[in-house]
Write a protein that holds these residues in place. Structure first.
Motif, PDB file in Angstrom:
ATOM      1  N   ILE A 165       0.868  -1.186   0.000  1.00  0.00           N
ATOM      2  CA  ILE A 165       0.000   0.000   0.000  1.00  0.00           C
ATOM      3  C   ILE A 165       0.905   1.237   0.000  1.00  0.00           C
ATOM      4  O   ILE A 165       1.760   1.386   0.891  1.00  0.00           O
ATOM      5  CB  ILE A 165      -0.905   0.017   1.240  1.00  0.00           C
ATOM      6  CG1 ILE A 165      -1.721  -1.286   1.330  1.00  0.00           C
ATOM      7  CG2 ILE A 165      -1.824   1.227   1.218  1.00  0.00           C
ATOM      8  CD1 ILE A 165      -2.502  -1.399   2.616  1.00  0.00           C
ATOM      9  N   PRO A 166       0.775   2.121  -0.989  1.00  0.00           N
ATOM     10  CA  PRO A 166       1.669   3.286  -1.046  1.00  0.00           C
ATOM     11  C   PRO A 166       1.378   4.287   0.067  1.00  0.00           C
ATOM     12  O   PRO A 166       0.232   4.467   0.480  1.00  0.00           O
ATOM     13  CB  PRO A 166       1.367   3.892  -2.416  1.00  0.00           C
ATOM     14  CG  PRO A 166      -0.020   3.444  -2.737  1.00  0.00           C
ATOM     15  CD  PRO A 166      -0.179   2.085  -2.110  1.00  0.00           C
ATOM     16  N   VAL A 167       2.437   4.932   0.529  1.00  0.00           N
ATOM     17  CA  VAL A 167       2.328   5.964   1.560  1.00  0.00           C
ATOM     18  C   VAL A 167       2.440   7.332   0.886  1.00  0.00           C
ATOM     19  O   VAL A 167       3.424   7.607   0.190  1.00  0.00           O
ATOM     20  CB  VAL A 167       3.417   5.822   2.631  1.00  0.00           C
ATOM     21  CG1 VAL A 167       3.275   6.919   3.692  1.00  0.00           C
ATOM     22  CG2 VAL A 167       3.349   4.445   3.281  1.00  0.00           C
ATOM     23  N   VAL A 168       1.428   8.165   1.103  1.00  0.00           N
ATOM     24  CA  VAL A 168       1.448   9.515   0.559  1.00  0.00           C
ATOM     25  C   VAL A 168       2.292  10.401   1.457  1.00  0.00           C
ATOM     26  O   VAL A 168       2.097  10.432   2.683  1.00  0.00           O
ATOM     27  CB  VAL A 168       0.019  10.084   0.447  1.00  0.00           C
ATOM     28  CG1 VAL A 168       0.052  11.523  -0.052  1.00  0.00           C
ATOM     29  CG2 VAL A 168      -0.826   9.209  -0.463  1.00  0.00           C
ATOM     30  N   LEU A 169       3.256  11.134   0.834  1.00  0.00           N
ATOM     31  CA  LEU A 169       4.110  12.052   1.595  1.00  0.00           C
ATOM     32  C   LEU A 169       3.468  13.425   1.577  1.00  0.00           C
ATOM     33  O   LEU A 169       3.361  14.063   0.514  1.00  0.00           O
ATOM     34  CB  LEU A 169       5.516  12.095   0.992  1.00  0.00           C
ATOM     35  CG  LEU A 169       6.240  10.748   0.900  1.00  0.00           C
ATOM     36  CD1 LEU A 169       7.634  10.943   0.334  1.00  0.00           C
ATOM     37  CD2 LEU A 169       6.294  10.053   2.257  1.00  0.00           C
ATOM     38  N   ASP A 170       3.043  13.899   2.734  1.00  0.00           N
ATOM     39  CA  ASP A 170       2.326  15.172   2.839  1.00  0.00           C
ATOM     40  C   ASP A 170       3.275  16.270   3.351  1.00  0.00           C
ATOM     41  O   ASP A 170       4.208  15.999   4.097  1.00  0.00           O
ATOM     42  CB  ASP A 170       1.147  15.004   3.790  1.00  0.00           C
ATOM     43  CG  ASP A 170       0.180  16.180   3.714  1.00  0.00           C
ATOM     44  OD1 ASP A 170       0.147  16.847   2.665  1.00  0.00           O
ATOM     45  OD2 ASP A 170      -0.533  16.409   4.706  1.00  0.00           O
ATOM     46  N   ASN A 171       2.982  17.499   2.911  1.00  0.00           N
ATOM     47  CA  ASN A 171       3.737  18.678   3.339  1.00  0.00           C
ATOM     48  C   ASN A 171       5.189  18.670   2.859  1.00  0.00           C
ATOM     49  O   ASN A 171       6.091  19.142   3.556  1.00  0.00           O
ATOM     50  CB  ASN A 171       3.700  18.821   4.868  1.00  0.00           C
ATOM     51  CG  ASN A 171       2.327  19.254   5.361  1.00  0.00           C
ATOM     52  OD1 ASN A 171       1.673  20.095   4.746  1.00  0.00           O
ATOM     53  ND2 ASN A 171       1.885  18.666   6.478  1.00  0.00           N
TER      54      ASN A 171
ATOM     55  N   SER B 257      -5.910   0.136  -2.913  1.00  0.00           N
ATOM     56  CA  SER B 257      -5.979   1.486  -3.469  1.00  0.00           C
ATOM     57  C   SER B 257      -6.908   2.418  -2.710  1.00  0.00           C
ATOM     58  O   SER B 257      -6.837   3.631  -2.873  1.00  0.00           O
ATOM     59  CB  SER B 257      -6.406   1.433  -4.945  1.00  0.00           C
ATOM     60  OG  SER B 257      -7.667   0.819  -5.059  1.00  0.00           O
ATOM     61  N   ASN B 258      -7.824   1.867  -1.867  1.00  0.00           N
ATOM     62  CA  ASN B 258      -8.708   2.782  -1.145  1.00  0.00           C
ATOM     63  C   ASN B 258      -8.375   2.897   0.342  1.00  0.00           C
ATOM     64  O   ASN B 258      -9.095   3.525   1.104  1.00  0.00           O
ATOM     65  CB  ASN B 258     -10.180   2.420  -1.347  1.00  0.00           C
ATOM     66  CG  ASN B 258     -10.562   1.075  -0.743  1.00  0.00           C
ATOM     67  OD1 ASN B 258      -9.796   0.465  -0.001  1.00  0.00           O
ATOM     68  ND2 ASN B 258     -11.769   0.617  -1.066  1.00  0.00           N
ATOM     69  N   ILE B 259      -7.286   2.242   0.750  1.00  0.00           N
ATOM     70  CA  ILE B 259      -6.751   2.464   2.095  1.00  0.00           C
ATOM     71  C   ILE B 259      -5.719   3.580   1.977  1.00  0.00           C
ATOM     72  O   ILE B 259      -4.778   3.492   1.160  1.00  0.00           O
ATOM     73  CB  ILE B 259      -6.103   1.191   2.665  1.00  0.00           C
ATOM     74  CG1 ILE B 259      -7.145   0.071   2.757  1.00  0.00           C
ATOM     75  CG2 ILE B 259      -5.477   1.465   4.024  1.00  0.00           C
ATOM     76  CD1 ILE B 259      -6.557  -1.273   3.169  1.00  0.00           C
ATOM     77  N   THR B 260      -5.871   4.637   2.745  1.00  0.00           N
ATOM     78  CA  THR B 260      -5.016   5.818   2.609  1.00  0.00           C
ATOM     79  C   THR B 260      -4.004   5.878   3.748  1.00  0.00           C
ATOM     80  O   THR B 260      -4.382   5.891   4.931  1.00  0.00           O
ATOM     81  CB  THR B 260      -5.854   7.105   2.622  1.00  0.00           C
ATOM     82  OG1 THR B 260      -6.817   7.039   1.571  1.00  0.00           O
ATOM     83  CG2 THR B 260      -4.976   8.324   2.418  1.00  0.00           C
ATOM     84  N   LEU B 261      -2.729   5.867   3.364  1.00  0.00           N
ATOM     85  CA  LEU B 261      -1.637   6.009   4.331  1.00  0.00           C
ATOM     86  C   LEU B 261      -0.958   7.354   4.067  1.00  0.00           C
ATOM     87  O   LEU B 261      -0.562   7.648   2.934  1.00  0.00           O
ATOM     88  CB  LEU B 261      -0.622   4.883   4.193  1.00  0.00           C
ATOM     89  CG  LEU B 261      -1.171   3.437   4.220  1.00  0.00           C
ATOM     90  CD1 LEU B 261      -0.022   2.450   4.134  1.00  0.00           C
ATOM     91  CD2 LEU B 261      -2.000   3.198   5.476  1.00  0.00           C
ATOM     92  N   VAL B 262      -0.816   8.201   5.096  1.00  0.00           N
ATOM     93  CA  VAL B 262      -0.250   9.535   4.925  1.00  0.00           C
ATOM     94  C   VAL B 262       0.838   9.761   5.964  1.00  0.00           C
ATOM     95  O   VAL B 262       0.612   9.573   7.173  1.00  0.00           O
ATOM     96  CB  VAL B 262      -1.329  10.630   5.070  1.00  0.00           C
ATOM     97  CG1 VAL B 262      -0.696  12.011   4.940  1.00  0.00           C
ATOM     98  CG2 VAL B 262      -2.419  10.441   4.019  1.00  0.00           C
ATOM     99  N   ALA B 263       2.032  10.157   5.456  1.00  0.00           N
ATOM    100  CA  ALA B 263       3.140  10.510   6.341  1.00  0.00           C
ATOM    101  C   ALA B 263       3.321  12.022   6.307  1.00  0.00           C
ATOM    102  O   ALA B 263       3.509  12.615   5.233  1.00  0.00           O
ATOM    103  CB  ALA B 263       4.419   9.815   5.901  1.00  0.00           C
ATOM    104  N   ASP B 264       3.245  12.653   7.449  1.00  0.00           N
ATOM    105  CA  ASP B 264       3.370  14.113   7.563  1.00  0.00           C
ATOM    106  C   ASP B 264       4.852  14.482   7.710  1.00  0.00           C
ATOM    107  O   ASP B 264       5.504  14.087   8.685  1.00  0.00           O
ATOM    108  CB  ASP B 264       2.578  14.600   8.771  1.00  0.00           C
ATOM    109  CG  ASP B 264       2.603  16.113   8.910  1.00  0.00           C
ATOM    110  OD1 ASP B 264       3.171  16.775   8.016  1.00  0.00           O
ATOM    111  OD2 ASP B 264       2.052  16.628   9.906  1.00  0.00           O
TER     112      ASP B 264
END
Length: 418
Positions: A37-43, A79-86
Motif C-alpha cells: 500500500i503506497p504511503v502519501v508524503l504530505d507537506n 488502493s482505497n486504504i489511505t496512508l499519509v506521512a506528515d
C-alpha cells in the motif's frame, strides 16, 4: 413420515444459512492482508521551505494485516486504504523514521477495523539538503547537412536559453550545463521541433538522477538550414591624382581586403542571382594614404541572405607608399569645345590644387604647367552656371591633380551675327 423428513431438511437448510450468514457477514474474527500500500508524503513543500527534500525516488509502501466484519473487509482494497506521512515535523537531513496515519473509506466505520500488524511501523526516508539554480543550454551538432546546405547556427532560436533545476545540493553543485543534440545528417530543410536535454558537469560527464526536477522537460528549437555558396568581394579602382592601380600588381597603389570572399546562405531567386559583394568604383584621385573603406554586408546582401561565420563587415585598405603631395596655384581656366557663335568668360579666383606623384618630379613642376579647362563638348554653356574644372599636367605623365570640387562660374556672350 414424509412430512417429518421434509421439516427436518428445511430446518437443516435454515441452520446452514444462519451459519453461513454468521461466517460470511457477522463473524468479527475475519482477517485479511493487504500488500504494497503506497504511503502519501504530505507537506513536502514545508521541507522545500526549509531547504530540504526527500531523496528517495521510490514511493514507500506498507503491508497491513486487518481484522473486522467481513462485509467491511470486502470493501477494502490496496488502493482505497489511505496512508499519509506528515513531513512537516522533519527539520534535519539524514535518515528519518516517519510515522504514518491509516484511513479507510468513509462508508466504513474507523473503529470497525482492527489493525493486527503494519510492516513497517514507520517508513524510513533519506532527507538531504535541497538546492536550485539556472544552468545554460548548449547545443551539440552531429552529422553534416545535405551537400550544398548548412545550418545557420548563429541564428538558432531556443524556447529556453537556461533551465531552472532543483534537487539534492550535492548534485546541483555539480551541474554546469544542459545539452541538446541535433543530428544534421542529410538535412536540407529547417528544423522546428522539441528536444530532450541532459545535464552535464564541468568535465563533460552526464548527470542523470530521478531526484532532479526542472521547469521544462524539453527545449523547442528553430534552426534554419539553407543553401550555401562562396562569392567574391570585388572593387573597381579608377586611377587618378597620380595614383595608379593594375590587377597584375603594377602601379603605385596597393589595395588590401580583409577577406576576398565570403560564404553566404539563403534561398530563392535573389540568392541564386547573387554573384559578388562589391565596393563599387573607387576614385583613387581623391583617395589619401592609408584610407580604409568599410562595407556592412547586411546593406549589400538581399533580404534573407546570411553570411556564415558571423562576419558583418569587410574592409578595404588603400596604401600609397611611394607618392607625395604638393599644392600649386592655377590662375587661369580655358574653355574647350565651345559651340560656334558663343564666347565665355569665367568668374574665378586662383584655384589651389593638390598634385600627387613622385617627390623628385614634384619639385620640378611649375604652376604654369598645370592646365585648367572646362569642356563644353557635352553641355551648352549657361550664363551664371558653375562648371567643373578639369586639369592636365604638361610634361609629366606620372603626376596628377587630386580630385577636388573645383568649379568656376560662366558668363556667356553671344557673338553678333555677321
Amino acid at each position: 413420515m414424509k412430512q417429518k423428513i421434509l421439516y427436518g431438511l428445511l430446518a437443516l437448510a435454515i441452520s446452514f444459512g444462519l451459519w453461513l450468514y454468521v461466517i460470511t457477514v457477522e463473524n468479527p474474527a475475519s482477517e485479511i492482508t493487504f500488500y504494497n500500500i503506497p504511503v502519501v508524503l504530505d507537506n513536502e513543500s514545508v521541507l522545500t521551505d526549509r531547504g530540504l527534500m526527500v531523496l528517495d525516488d521510490k514511493t514507500p509502501t506498507v503491508t497491513l494485516k486487518l481484522s473486522g466484519n467481513r462485509s467491511h473487509l470486502n470493501k477494502l482494497t490496496s488502493s482505497n486504504i489511505t496512508l499519509v506521512a506528515d513531513l512537516s515535523r522533519i527539520y534535519d537531513s539524514g535518515e528519518q523514521a516517519v510515522s504514518y496515519s491509516i484511513a479507510f473509506p468513509g462508508d466504513i466505520p474507523q473503529n470497525s477495523i482492527d489493525i493486527l500488524s503494519q510492516l513497517p511501523a514507520q517508513i524510513s526516508l533519506t532527507i538531504v539538503e535541497r538546492n536550485s539554480k539556472e544552468v545554460p543550454v548548449k547545443v551539440d551538432y552531429i552529422g553534416d547537412a545535405a551537400e550544398g546546405f548548412k545550418p545557420i547556427k548563429d541564428k538558432i532560436v531556443l524556447s529556453h536559453s537556461e533551465i531552472f533545476v532543483a534537487g539534492p545540493a550535492s548534485l546541483i553543485n555539480e551541474i554546469a550545463e544542459a545539452r541538446i543534440t541535433i543530428d544534421l545528417t542529410g538535412k536540407n530543410e529547417p528544423i522546428d521541433q522539441s528536444f530532450r536535454y541532459t545535464f552535464y558537469d564541468k568535465n563533460g560527464n552526464p548527470i542523470t538522477d530521478g531526484s532532479l526536477t526542472a521547469n521544462v522537460p524539453e527545449i523547442k528549437v528553430s534552426l534554419l538550414i539553407q543553401e550555401v555558396k562562396v562569392i567574391p568581394v570585388v572593387y573597381n579602382p579608377i586611377s587618378g591624382g597620380g595614383a595608379t592601380y593594375r590587377v597584375d600588381g603594377g602601379g603605385n597603389t596597393k589595395i588590401t581586403l580583409s577577406v576576398d570572399k565570403i560564404e553566404v546562405a539563403g534561398r530563392g531567386q535573389q540568392f541564386k542571382d547573387l554573384e559578388s559583394v562589391s565596393f563599387g568604383d573607387i576614385d583613387l584621385g581623391s583617395t589619401l594614404e592609408d584610407t580604409v573603406l568599410t562595407i556592412n554586408l547586411a546593406d549589400k546582401l538581399p533580404d534573407g541572405v546570411t553570411v556564415l561565420d558571423g562576419l558583418e563587415q569587410v574592409t578595404l585598405t588603400i596604401d600609397l607608399p611611394e607618392l607625395s603631395t604638393k599644392t600649386f596655384t592655377v590662375a587661369q581656366v580655358e574653355a574647350k569645345n565651345l559651340p560656334s557663335g558663343v564666347t565665355v568668360a569665367f568668374e574665378m579666383r586662383p584655384l589651389e590644387v593638390d598634385v600627387r606623384g613622385q617627390e623628385y618630379e614634384l619639385k620640378w613642376l611649375q604652376d604654369s604647367q598645370i592646365i585648367a579647362f572646362v569642356d563644353f563638348a557635352n553641355a551648352e554653356p549657361v550664363d551664371g552656371k558653375a562648371y567643373e574644372v578639369t586639369f592636365q599636367i604638361d610634361g609629366f605623365k606620372t603626376l596628377g591633380v587630386m580630385t577636388n570640387d573645383h568649379t568656376v562660374t560662366v558668363r556667356v556672350t553671344e557673338e553678333p551675327a555677321a
